[in-house]
Motif scaffolding. Structure first.
Motif, PDB file in Angstrom:
ATOM      1  N   GLU A   5       0.538  -1.113   0.210  1.00 11.90           N
ATOM      2  CA  GLU A   5       0.256   0.080   0.428  1.00 11.90           C
ATOM      3  C   GLU A   5       1.256   1.536   0.164  1.00 11.90           C
ATOM      4  N   LYS A   6       2.454   1.148   0.566  1.00 11.08           N
ATOM      5  CA  LYS A   6       2.836   2.439   0.319  1.00 11.08           C
ATOM      6  C   LYS A   6       2.916   2.737  -1.256  1.00 11.08           C
ATOM      7  N   THR A   7       3.082   3.797  -0.898  1.00  7.17           N
ATOM      8  CA  THR A   7       3.289   4.574  -2.670  1.00  7.17           C
ATOM      9  C   THR A   7       5.058   4.524  -2.741  1.00  7.17           C
ATOM     10  N   SER A   8       5.326   4.543  -4.373  1.00  5.97           N
ATOM     11  CA  SER A   8       6.678   4.562  -4.254  1.00  5.97           C
ATOM     12  C   SER A   8       7.147   6.074  -4.672  1.00  5.97           C
ATOM     13  N   THR A   9       8.676   5.640  -4.650  1.00  2.00           N
ATOM     14  CA  THR A   9       8.908   7.128  -4.522  1.00  2.00           C
ATOM     15  C   THR A   9      10.471   6.810  -4.552  1.00  2.00           C
ATOM     16  N   VAL A  10      11.256   7.629  -5.290  1.00  2.00           N
ATOM     17  CA  VAL A  10      12.863   8.083  -5.167  1.00  2.00           C
ATOM     18  C   VAL A  10      13.226   7.136  -3.578  1.00  2.00           C
ATOM     19  N   ARG A  11      14.137   6.228  -3.222  1.00  2.00           N
ATOM     20  CA  ARG A  11      14.779   6.849  -2.008  1.00  2.00           C
ATOM     21  C   ARG A  11      16.255   6.362  -2.136  1.00  2.00           C
ATOM     22  N   VAL A  12      16.898   7.412  -1.124  1.00  2.00           N
ATOM     23  CA  VAL A  12      18.543   7.035  -1.179  1.00  2.00           C
ATOM     24  C   VAL A  12      18.860   7.061   0.071  1.00  2.00           C
ATOM     25  N   ALA A  13      19.875   5.841   0.344  1.00  2.00           N
ATOM     26  CA  ALA A  13      20.589   5.884   1.652  1.00  2.00           C
ATOM     27  C   ALA A  13      21.772   5.679   1.711  1.00  2.00           C
ATOM     28  N   THR A  14      22.252   6.667   2.193  1.00  2.00           N
ATOM     29  CA  THR A  14      24.180   6.303   2.148  1.00  2.00           C
ATOM     30  C   THR A  14      24.832   6.244   3.670  1.00  2.00           C
ATOM     31  N   ALA A  15      25.320   5.486   3.713  1.00  2.00           N
ATOM     32  CA  ALA A  15      25.955   4.572   5.244  1.00  2.00           C
ATOM     33  C   ALA A  15      27.721   5.156   4.633  1.00  2.00           C
ATOM     34  N   GLU A  16      28.208   5.012   6.307  1.00  2.00           N
ATOM     35  CA  GLU A  16      30.002   4.534   6.063  1.00  2.00           C
ATOM     36  C   GLU A  16      30.391   4.057   7.254  1.00  2.00           C
ATOM     37  N   ALA A  17      31.691   3.181   6.497  1.00  2.00           N
ATOM     38  CA  ALA A  17      32.614   2.090   7.558  1.00  2.00           C
ATOM     39  C   ALA A  17      33.889   2.818   7.379  1.00  2.00           C
ATOM     40  N   PHE A  18      34.749   2.189   8.702  1.00  2.00           N
ATOM     41  CA  PHE A  18      36.210   2.809   8.710  1.00  2.00           C
ATOM     42  C   PHE A  18      36.709   1.482   8.937  1.00  2.00           C
ATOM     43  N   VAL A  19      38.275   1.377   8.135  1.00  2.00           N
ATOM     44  CA  VAL A  19      38.585   0.312   8.307  1.00  2.00           C
ATOM     45  C   VAL A  19      40.272   0.880   8.751  1.00  2.00           C
ATOM     46  N   THR A  20      40.462   0.667  10.347  1.00  2.00           N
ATOM     47  CA  THR A  20      41.732   0.606  10.507  1.00  2.00           C
ATOM     48  C   THR A  20      42.965   0.101  10.440  1.00  2.00           C
ATOM     49  N   MET A  21      44.525   0.513  10.001  1.00  2.00           N
ATOM     50  CA  MET A  21      45.655  -0.144   9.776  1.00  2.00           C
ATOM     51  C   MET A  21      46.731   0.457  10.608  1.00  2.00           C
ATOM     52  N   SER A  22      47.598  -0.457  10.126  1.00  2.00           N
ATOM     53  CA  SER A  22      48.858  -0.310  10.084  1.00  2.00           C
ATOM     54  C   SER A  22      49.148   1.170   8.872  1.00  2.00           C
ATOM     55  N   GLN A  23      49.998   2.125   8.938  1.00  2.00           N
ATOM     56  CA  GLN A  23      50.476   2.907   8.179  1.00  2.00           C
ATOM     57  C   GLN A  23      51.309   2.026   6.803  1.00  2.00           C
ATOM     58  N   GLU A  24      51.952   1.534   6.821  1.00  2.00           N
ATOM     59  CA  GLU A  24      52.820  -0.040   5.814  1.00  2.00           C
ATOM     60  C   GLU A  24      51.210  -0.227   5.797  1.00  2.00           C
ATOM     61  N   THR A  25      50.354  -0.969   5.824  1.00  2.00           N
ATOM     62  CA  THR A  25      49.414  -1.134   4.883  1.00  2.00           C
ATOM     63  C   THR A  25      48.342  -0.894   4.380  1.00  2.00           C
ATOM     64  N   LEU A  26      48.267   0.947   4.739  1.00  2.00           N
ATOM     65  CA  LEU A  26      47.418   1.763   4.144  1.00  2.00           C
ATOM     66  C   LEU A  26      47.844   2.404   2.687  1.00  2.00           C
ATOM     67  N   SER A  27      49.978   2.323   3.115  1.00  2.00           N
ATOM     68  CA  SER A  27      50.487   2.447   2.267  1.00  2.00           C
ATOM     69  C   SER A  27      50.421   1.907   0.390  1.00  2.00           C
ATOM     70  N   LEU A  28      50.606  -0.253   1.461  1.00  2.00           N
ATOM     71  CA  LEU A  28      50.226  -1.286   0.640  1.00  2.00           C
ATOM     72  C   LEU A  28      49.212  -0.416  -0.536  1.00  2.00           C
ATOM     73  N   ILE A  29      47.510  -0.159  -0.040  1.00  2.00           N
ATOM     74  CA  ILE A  29      46.477   0.004  -0.806  1.00  2.00           C
ATOM     75  C   ILE A  29      47.235   1.321  -1.376  1.00  2.00           C
ATOM     76  N   GLU A  30      47.110   2.662  -0.976  1.00  2.00           N
ATOM     77  CA  GLU A  30      47.086   3.401  -1.931  1.00  2.00           C
ATOM     78  C   GLU A  30      48.497   2.985  -3.093  1.00  2.00           C
ATOM     79  N   LEU A  31      49.522   2.254  -2.983  1.00  2.00           N
ATOM     80  CA  LEU A  31      50.506   2.800  -3.799  1.00  2.00           C
ATOM     81  C   LEU A  31      50.117   1.811  -4.686  1.00  2.00           C
TER      82      LEU A  31
END
Length: 171
Positions: free
Chosen positions: A33-59
């Motif tokens: 019985e609900k009306t169809s409408t445009v629906r949007v949702a945003t979410a976030e998460a964080f993964v904390t890691m060593s600087q070395e791991t972050l550098s591997l990902i970045e490079l």
């Protein structure tokens, strides 16, 4: 505790929970019985890691390949599979799923953001949450051999638009 006793004790709270019927049983919400409408949702998460791991990902030097591209695909696929993963979620015709990453070297972490969109009778918050969760798990899986101390945290809905309850944004 048996299902029967649990159902009777929760019946006083069932009116505020949309997935619990008047007998205290799990129930899929009827959205016909609900009306169809445009629906949007945003979410976030964080993964904390060593600087070395972050550098591997970045490079892009990680032995397993492009970590962020793999996590992006995993997050998109996960959003599409939400009703198979979470009981009582409606199968949805998603029109857009976007997963983005922001490297935050000052906090030694990766911020994962998702956006899910459709025109329909129910919201997409669960799909947005599933997208960031599985993207974070994939990032963790790909990097665990080099960094066993990573932490996944801060999984949350950031905003939603559309539907009877209107727009909402986390301050």
């Amino acid at each position: 505790m048996s299902d029967k006793s649990r159902g009777s004790s929760s019946s006083t709270n069932s009116s505020s929970l949309s997935h619990i019927n008047s007998r205290g049983e799990a129930s899929m919400v009827d959205v016909s019985e609900k009306t169809s409408t445009v629906r949007v949702a945003t979410a976030e998460a964080f993964v904390t890691m060593s600087q070395e791991t972050l550098s591997l990902i970045e490079l892009g030097d990680h032995a397993k390949g492009d970590v962020l591209a793999t996590a992006r695909i995993a997050g998109i696929q996960a959003a599409k599979q939400t009703p198979q993963l979470i009981p009582l979620c409606h199968p949805l015709m998603l029109s857009k799923v976007q997963v983005d990453f922001e490297l935050q070297p000052e906090q030694s972490r990766v911020r994962i953001q998702s956006l899910c969109k459709l025109t329909g009778q129910t919201g997409v918050e669960m799909e947005a949450l599933t997208a960031v969760s599985v993207a974070a798990l994939t990032l963790f899986d790909m990097c665990k051999a080099v960094d066993k101390s990573m932490v996944i945290q801060g999984i949350q809905v950031m905003s939603k638009q559309g539907g009877k309850s209107g727009d909402w944004s986390r301050d």
